[in-house]
Design a protein around this motif. Structure first.
Motif, PDB file in Angstrom:
ATOM      1  N   ASN A 186     -70.416   0.409  70.994  1.00 25.71           N
ATOM      2  CA  ASN A 186     -69.323  -0.458  70.588  1.00 25.71           C
ATOM      3  C   ASN A 186     -69.515  -0.851  69.132  1.00 25.71           C
ATOM      4  OD1 ASN A 186     -67.852  -0.726  73.093  1.00 25.71           O
ATOM      5  ND2 ASN A 186     -69.602  -1.907  73.851  1.00 25.71           N
ATOM      6  N   VAL A 187     -68.475  -0.654  68.356  1.00 27.86           N
ATOM      7  CA  VAL A 187     -68.549  -0.917  66.920  1.00 27.86           C
ATOM      8  C   VAL A 187     -67.470  -1.928  66.541  1.00 27.86           C
ATOM      9  CG1 VAL A 187     -68.458   0.096  64.610  1.00 27.86           C
ATOM     10  CG2 VAL A 187     -69.342   1.454  66.531  1.00 27.86           C
ATOM     11  N   VAL A 188     -67.843  -2.936  65.778  1.00 26.04           N
ATOM     12  CA  VAL A 188     -66.881  -3.878  65.205  1.00 26.04           C
ATOM     13  C   VAL A 188     -66.902  -3.696  63.698  1.00 26.04           C
ATOM     14  CG1 VAL A 188     -66.305  -6.300  64.780  1.00 26.04           C
ATOM     15  CG2 VAL A 188     -67.028  -5.565  67.060  1.00 26.04           C
ATOM     16  N   VAL A 189     -65.759  -3.350  63.143  1.00 28.43           N
ATOM     17  CA  VAL A 189     -65.614  -3.179  61.697  1.00 28.43           C
ATOM     18  C   VAL A 189     -64.879  -4.395  61.161  1.00 28.43           C
ATOM     19  CG1 VAL A 189     -64.701  -1.734  59.844  1.00 28.43           C
ATOM     20  CG2 VAL A 189     -65.531  -0.671  61.968  1.00 28.43           C
ATOM     21  N   ILE A 190     -65.566  -5.188  60.349  1.00 31.58           N
ATOM     22  CA  ILE A 190     -64.964  -6.406  59.808  1.00 31.58           C
ATOM     23  C   ILE A 190     -64.270  -6.078  58.495  1.00 31.58           C
ATOM     24  CG2 ILE A 190     -65.378  -8.769  59.052  1.00 31.58           C
ATOM     25  CD1 ILE A 190     -67.939  -8.746  60.705  1.00 31.58           C
ATOM     26  N   GLY A 191     -62.970  -6.291  58.447  1.00 33.12           N
ATOM     27  CA  GLY A 191     -62.193  -5.989  57.256  1.00 33.12           C
ATOM     28  C   GLY A 191     -60.892  -5.318  57.612  1.00 33.12           C
ATOM     29  N   SER A 192     -59.969  -5.300  56.658  1.00 35.73           N
ATOM     30  CA  SER A 192     -58.664  -4.680  56.918  1.00 35.73           C
ATOM     31  C   SER A 192     -58.172  -3.879  55.723  1.00 35.73           C
ATOM     32  CB  SER A 192     -57.636  -5.766  57.263  1.00 35.73           C
ATOM     33  OG  SER A 192     -57.499  -6.682  56.180  1.00 35.73           O
ATOM     34  N   GLY A 193     -59.083  -3.551  54.805  1.00 32.11           N
ATOM     35  CA  GLY A 193     -58.704  -2.771  53.640  1.00 32.11           C
ATOM     36  C   GLY A 193     -58.834  -1.279  53.872  1.00 32.11           C
ATOM     37  N   ALA A 194     -58.789  -0.519  52.762  1.00 35.07           N
ATOM     38  CA  ALA A 194     -58.791   0.937  52.844  1.00 35.07           C
ATOM     39  C   ALA A 194     -60.047   1.477  53.520  1.00 35.07           C
ATOM     40  CB  ALA A 194     -58.663   1.524  51.440  1.00 35.07           C
TER      41      ALA A 194
END
Length: 500
Positions: free
Chosen positions: A180-188
């Protein structure tokens, strides 16, 4: 390049897009001037060699991120890093640029000495050895962000026992299979990583504090590929490049004049992928399109990953990092074995080089941009800071072309100093250098050079106009002043000091 060479007409800092582009322009337009490129890394490519996270790709089309002088020949116009590196390496090899590059050399400082018309540059090798080079001109193509450290939002990872990664320093051997991976951010960066990791991971969640406007388009440009079949490569490239430049320009201006219409069009594209009844809350920012850079979603890859159930997007605020995942303020718990902090870059000016003139520090935040290329009262120094609303290379091309024209004019005039002169008692009205609300922009305004309302003392965000001005207006415009470092140097330096 001979190891003993230590003095050059132009010293180019950085062997990424900006530096390789300048070298190629000099080979063609200022061939009698000597140059060297110094690069702190072991390879060319800059950003495209540094970043190794899954799926790394361009977020601009390669017909505009590519150079004006070298057609982009790949079928995909939204290209991955290996394809971009291949493009840069081919340019460096075919134009015999590689022999001019000194790898593993980091520029620490550069001091301008007017009596010699030379920048005295101190470098450090990877082994810690200090070296000294001199150059008449310094061309800074070191990019716009800090290579040593990313932006740190100050997270406290508390009881979290999993891996924490930043895209800028991605481990080569990361195994995220069935995790399970959580990627924090909403950019490119986040929008690229999420669908790329979704193929192997159990689940990838993009956790965003604020939504970003998403723009979906095919990775292949059908018009470009059709034109390449019926026209010579260079002709097809020029037409496609100009088409995309005009479309970028039209899209940006439409967003500024009719933001509601632009937002409606962007939402329509998402619903085409996700369904007419899809809840667009997570894709509806509290700002208008192009108040921050749009995020490109090639071939709907993010939306396809979401529909497959392998990825999702969550909007919320972090309360704490706990054992096994991330707790949000609304008590939602996101399971995580790996957390990726795609929280943005830390901007840097002039590659963090300590610039000085006659031993006195130069603070570029106290100087005005001149034609988006040079700085008020700073001699023989040029820089590339690309467009926020278009491809980086568009500015790199016009700045390189402009500096080559300056070099050739100086040679014809038999002078060796060029400085944009701005009197101390000027009445310039300052303007916001970046009319963008992006966090990485707002955090860095205090280190940025000054921007005036009126041209030429500004960094514009309008390529079509800049290109016309830079190409058609005379180099010797009465602002850019020329000197020779001979017996008149005292008077010349006195004039420059009085102007500051």
């Amino acid at each position: 390049m001979a190891d003993l060479a230590s003095d050059f007409d132009v010293l180019i800092v950085g062997a990424g897009i900006s530096g390789i582009g300048m070298a190629a322009h000099m080979k063609d337009k200022a061939p009698s001037h000597s140059f060297a490129i110094v690069e702190r890394r072991d390879n060319i490519g800059g950003t495209w060699d540094l970043f190794r996270y899954p799926g790394i790709r361009s977020d601009s089309d390669m017909h505009t991120l590519g150079f004006e002088f070298e057609p982009w020949k790949h079928e995909k116009s939204i290209a991955d890093a290996p394809a971009i590196l291949d493009y840069l390496e081919r340019i460096a090899d075919e134009r015999d640029i590689r022999q001019h590059i000194r790898f593993g050399h980091k520029v620490l400082s550069a001091d301008w000495r007017g009596s010699e018309a030379r920048w005295h540059v101190t470098l450090e090798t990877k082994e810690g050895e200090r070296k000294h080079l001199t150059a008449n001109w310094l061309y800074l193509g070191a990019g716009y962000y800090d290579y040593d450290e990313p932006y740190d939002p100050g997270f406290d990872f508390g009881e979290f026992e999993g891996q924490v990664l930043h895209p800028q320093f991605w481990p080569e051997d990361l195994d995220y299979t069935s995790k399970n991976v959580v990627v924090i951010g909403s950019g490119a960066t986040a929008v690229t990583i999420v669908p790329s990791m979704a193929d192997k991971a159990a689940k990838v969640t993009m956790l965003q504090r604020t939504p970003t406007w998403m723009f979906s388009r095919p990775a292949k440009d059908s018009v470009a590929n059709f034109l390449r079949k019926i026209l010579p490569e260079e002709t097809a490239y020029k037409i496609t490049r100009w088409k995309n430049i005009k479309l970028q320009d039209f899209g940006f201006k439409r967003a500024r004049t009719k933001p509601d219409k632009m937002a409606e069009g962007l939402h329509k594209r998402i619903r085409k992928s996700m369904g007419d009844d899809y809840d667009l809350t997570d894709f509806t920012p509290p700002y208008n399109p192009w108040e921050q850079r749009l995020c490109l979603v090639p071939d709907d890859d993010l939306f396809e990953a979401m529909k497959s159930g392998k990825a999702d997007v969550v909007t919320g605020h972090i309360r704490a990092f706990e054992k096994g995942g991330v707790r949000l303020t609304d008590d939602t718990f996101l399971p995580a074995d790996i957390v990726v902090t795609a929280t943005g870059l830390k901007l840097a000016v002039a590659g963090k080089i300590a610039l000085s003139k006659e031993g006195e520090p130069i603070d570029l935040a106290e100087h005005f941009y001149y034609k988006g290329c040079m700085f008020s009262n700073v001699p023989n120094l040029a820089v590339v800071f690309g467009y926020l609303n278009a491809s980086w290379t568009l500015r790199a091309d016009i700045n390189s072309d402009y500096v080559c024209r300056v070099l050739e004019l100086m040679k014809g005039m038999d002078v060796d100093i060029a400085v944009p002169r701005l009197p101390e008692d000027h009445d310039l009205e300052e303007d916001d250098i970046f009319d963008f609300s992006s966090g990485y922009i707002q955090r860095s305004k205090h280190i940025m050079p000054k921007n005036a309302v009126g041209y030429p003392w500004r960094l514009n965000q309008e390529y079509v106009l800049d290109r016309k001005r830079m190409a058609s207006e005379p180099v010797d415009d009465g602002v850019l002043t020329f000197f020779r470092a001979t017996e008149e140097v005292s008077a010349a330096e006195g004039s420059m000091e009085a102007a500051e």
